[in-house]
Design a protein around this motif. Sequence first.
Motif, short mmCIF file in Angstrom:
data_model
loop_
_atom_site.label_atom_id
_atom_site.label_comp_id
_atom_site.label_asym_id
_atom_site.label_seq_id
_atom_site.Cartn_x
_atom_site.Cartn_y
_atom_site.Cartn_z
N VAL A 1 0.83 -1.21 0.00
CA VAL A 1 0.00 0.00 0.00
C VAL A 1 0.87 1.26 0.00
O VAL A 1 0.46 2.30 -0.52
CB VAL A 1 -0.97 0.01 1.20
CG1 VAL A 1 -2.03 -1.08 1.05
CG2 VAL A 1 -0.24 -0.14 2.52
N LYS A 2 2.08 1.16 0.56
CA LYS A 2 2.99 2.31 0.47
C LYS A 2 3.39 2.57 -0.98
O LYS A 2 3.45 3.72 -1.45
CB LYS A 2 4.24 2.05 1.32
CG LYS A 2 5.33 3.14 1.22
CD LYS A 2 4.79 4.51 1.62
CE LYS A 2 5.93 5.52 1.77
NZ LYS A 2 6.62 5.81 0.49
N ALA A 3 3.63 1.48 -1.74
CA ALA A 3 3.94 1.64 -3.16
C ALA A 3 2.75 2.22 -3.91
O ALA A 3 2.91 3.06 -4.82
CB ALA A 3 4.35 0.30 -3.76
N LEU A 4 1.54 1.81 -3.50
CA LEU A 4 0.34 2.37 -4.13
C LEU A 4 0.23 3.86 -3.83
O LEU A 4 -0.09 4.66 -4.72
CB LEU A 4 -0.90 1.63 -3.64
CG LEU A 4 -2.24 2.16 -4.17
CD1 LEU A 4 -2.33 1.96 -5.67
CD2 LEU A 4 -3.42 1.48 -3.47
N LEU A 5 0.49 4.26 -2.59
CA LEU A 5 0.44 5.67 -2.23
C LEU A 5 1.44 6.47 -3.05
O LEU A 5 1.11 7.56 -3.56
CB LEU A 5 0.71 5.84 -0.74
CG LEU A 5 0.79 7.29 -0.24
CD1 LEU A 5 -0.54 8.01 -0.44
CD2 LEU A 5 1.20 7.33 1.24
N ASP A 6 2.65 5.95 -3.22
CA ASP A 6 3.65 6.65 -4.01
C ASP A 6 3.17 6.84 -5.45
O ASP A 6 3.38 7.91 -6.05
CB ASP A 6 4.97 5.86 -4.02
CG ASP A 6 5.65 5.88 -2.66
OD1 ASP A 6 5.33 6.79 -1.86
OD2 ASP A 6 6.48 4.99 -2.39
N HIS A 7 2.51 5.80 -5.99
CA HIS A 7 2.02 5.90 -7.36
C HIS A 7 0.89 6.92 -7.47
O HIS A 7 0.83 7.69 -8.44
CB HIS A 7 1.54 4.52 -7.83
CG HIS A 7 1.07 4.49 -9.25
ND1 HIS A 7 1.93 4.69 -10.32
CD2 HIS A 7 -0.17 4.34 -9.78
CE1 HIS A 7 1.25 4.62 -11.45
NE2 HIS A 7 -0.04 4.41 -11.15
N VAL A 8 -0.03 6.91 -6.50
CA VAL A 8 -1.13 7.88 -6.49
C VAL A 8 -0.57 9.30 -6.43
O VAL A 8 -1.00 10.20 -7.18
CB VAL A 8 -2.08 7.62 -5.30
CG1 VAL A 8 -3.05 8.78 -5.13
CG2 VAL A 8 -2.83 6.32 -5.50
N MET A 9 0.41 9.52 -5.56
CA MET A 9 0.99 10.86 -5.44
C MET A 9 1.72 11.26 -6.72
O MET A 9 1.70 12.44 -7.11
CB MET A 9 1.95 10.90 -4.25
CG MET A 9 1.25 10.83 -2.90
SD MET A 9 0.07 12.20 -2.67
CE MET A 9 -0.42 11.97 -0.97
N LEU A 10 2.35 10.28 -7.38
CA LEU A 10 3.01 10.57 -8.65
C LEU A 10 1.99 11.04 -9.68
O LEU A 10 2.25 12.00 -10.43
CB LEU A 10 3.75 9.33 -9.15
CG LEU A 10 4.46 9.47 -10.50
CD1 LEU A 10 5.57 10.51 -10.41
CD2 LEU A 10 5.00 8.11 -10.96
N MET A 11 0.83 10.38 -9.73
CA MET A 11 -0.22 10.79 -10.66
C MET A 11 -0.74 12.19 -10.34
O MET A 11 -1.16 12.92 -11.23
CB MET A 11 -1.39 9.80 -10.61
CG MET A 11 -1.04 8.38 -11.04
SD MET A 11 -0.52 8.30 -12.75
CE MET A 11 -1.95 8.98 -13.56
N LEU A 12 -0.70 12.56 -9.06
CA LEU A 12 -1.19 13.87 -8.63
C LEU A 12 -0.12 14.95 -8.72
O LEU A 12 -0.41 16.12 -8.43
CB LEU A 12 -1.72 13.78 -7.19
CG LEU A 12 -2.97 12.90 -6.98
CD1 LEU A 12 -3.24 12.72 -5.49
CD2 LEU A 12 -4.17 13.49 -7.68
N GLY A 13 1.10 14.57 -9.09
CA GLY A 13 2.17 15.55 -9.19
C GLY A 13 2.73 15.99 -7.86
O GLY A 13 3.24 17.11 -7.73
N VAL A 14 2.65 15.11 -6.85
CA VAL A 14 3.15 15.41 -5.51
C VAL A 14 4.33 14.47 -5.23
O VAL A 14 4.21 13.26 -5.34
CB VAL A 14 2.06 15.23 -4.44
CG1 VAL A 14 2.59 15.58 -3.06
CG2 VAL A 14 0.85 16.09 -4.77
N GLU A 15 5.47 15.03 -4.84
CA GLU A 15 6.69 14.26 -4.64
C GLU A 15 6.96 14.07 -3.15
O GLU A 15 6.51 14.86 -2.32
CB GLU A 15 7.88 14.99 -5.29
CG GLU A 15 7.72 15.20 -6.79
CD GLU A 15 8.89 15.99 -7.35
OE1 GLU A 15 9.71 16.49 -6.55
OE2 GLU A 15 8.97 16.11 -8.59
N PRO A 16 7.74 13.03 -2.82
CA PRO A 16 8.16 12.87 -1.42
C PRO A 16 9.00 14.06 -0.97
O PRO A 16 9.79 14.61 -1.75
CB PRO A 16 8.99 11.58 -1.44
CG PRO A 16 8.54 10.85 -2.67
CD PRO A 16 8.19 11.90 -3.67
N GLY A 17 8.80 14.48 0.26
CA GLY A 17 9.54 15.64 0.76
C GLY A 17 9.16 15.93 2.19
O GLY A 17 8.78 15.03 2.95
#
Length: 598
Positions: free
Chosen positions: A512-528
């Motif tokens: 689910v963490k990988a899914l969250l990363d993918h969702v955020m990538l689609m939304l244009g939000v990066e880890p930070g």
Amino acid sequence: MPTVSVVRDRLFEELGRTYTDEEFDELCFEYGLELDDVVEEKVGGGGRIKQGEEEIATVYKVDVPANRYDLLCTEGLVQALRVFKGFDEFPPRLSPTEAQCVVQVKAETKEIRPFVVCAVLRNISLSPAAYQSLIDLQEKLHHNICRQRSLVAIGTHDLDRLEGPFTYEALPPNEIRFAPLSLSKEYSADELMTIYETDTKLKAYLPLIREAPRYPVIFDSKRRVCSMPPIINGDHSKITLDTRNMFIECTATDRTKALIVLNVLVSAFSRYCEEAFSIEPVRIEYMNFDGTIDSVDQTPHLGPTEITASPKYISSLIGVDLQAEEISTLLNRMMLQVAARSSSDELKVLCPPYRADILHACDVAEDAAIAYGFNRVKEQIPTFFTTGRSQPLNLLSDLLRREALAQRGYTEVLTWVTVSHDENFTKMRRVDDNKQAVKISNPKSQEFQECRRYLLPGVLKTLRENRNVRLPLRLFEVGDVVRLEENSSIGAVNERRLCAVHCGTSAAFEVVKALLDHVMLMLGVEPGDGNSKSTFRLDSEDCQDEAFFPGRRADIIVGGESVGVIGWLHPEVLANFALTSPCSAIEMLVEPFLDRSA
């Protein structure tokens, strides 16, 4: 739409002419009604008329608008159609006489059903058909505007078998004892509750008062029970074909609806009085706890309602240029009277007391359109041009469904918007502070008590029903939840949320963490650091969502605020939903990312 059953021969007799089925169907269509069916069935029996008096007759099943309470009986339907067709110039004016009866309302009734409205019809003569129509109208009103008697309960009584003044009280059940309708033996209120548990009709109304410490009851001056609303009337005062003076009482939790119900009843059946359409009002005295009078009312309220509408406004809605005189003639056909023109641009429209459906100038325009005839309105090409498109929030939701979730192997589910209180909070180990969920005042069952506050309970219920399916199971839902909001004009707002659950042999947080990363990538939000809307981070220290396992849960921080939560679901939550396999889940808001997807 409610369906009214009218005997064809009686209908035609009252209308003063006969129609073929096709002609009557066309007449209904012109008036905005629908002839749903033509059947042969027994009529004349039922109610308290003896069996064996029924006969086979042709019956029209007519669908009427839900807010046209005056059309729920033959009398009201006939009156409306006669005026519409020009057989009568205008419906008779209801004439109130001098009040003779008094009803005192004790202060204790505020705890259970605080309002009562009453009227008397003197020197009335009911034929078997009119009697049956009265019984049927009460049932229709109970199922419609009265909301299964929860808002209003109607009682009709033979006034000659009672003596005023009357009192409306609220007493403990063991202090109420009487012979109910159709029974000769007296029972206490507690005993009646037990007896009516098996009654196919009355058992549905028992929960309205059963758990209350006091039951509402109406007495006459000799302490004879007239009725115990909203359950049953007393047998002593039941009306029959020999009744000459009828006392009508409506107890209610909603006074406005009670007045509407009373107006409909007296306007329909006062025609059978010796002096047609004469109605005797009743004085209602609301008492304080010390026995003094708090306020006085006199019902029914038979004055017309005034609505102001301009010919220009009415014409613009219909699409036909109509003058004030034409509109006045059209409205007369719909039982609305134009009293005067307040100015060159305004009409004062008087609505009779039984036309409770007229609330605004647009309702007046609708009646004018019906009288004019919708088929006479010429089709026109609109003078303006628009291009439709999806709302940005829906476009973003579809993007997440397709590319962020479905393409990652998750299956979409669609669950109920209403849930039980336990599913909303208790089973999720969450505390209800009465400031979050919108509660339904009269839920049909315990499964639908509240609007859902989160998507996760619905997804878990779907997992429960599919727990025998081969693992892993990956489900998601994107949809609205409802949240209480003081600053909203209606007290609540919708929130668009995303929820995804992975159920397998292990909790698999990394999935689910990988899914969250993918969702955020689609939304244009990066880890930070999560302090801006372009970055996100996980905060495990401040996360307090008890639906997730401590130490294995984290808030999703974007723009310095939590927009969701991710983690292992708590074992107690899984057990509450009969799940034996570990699960990890995400639930987050969608709307904060609208500007990122634009």
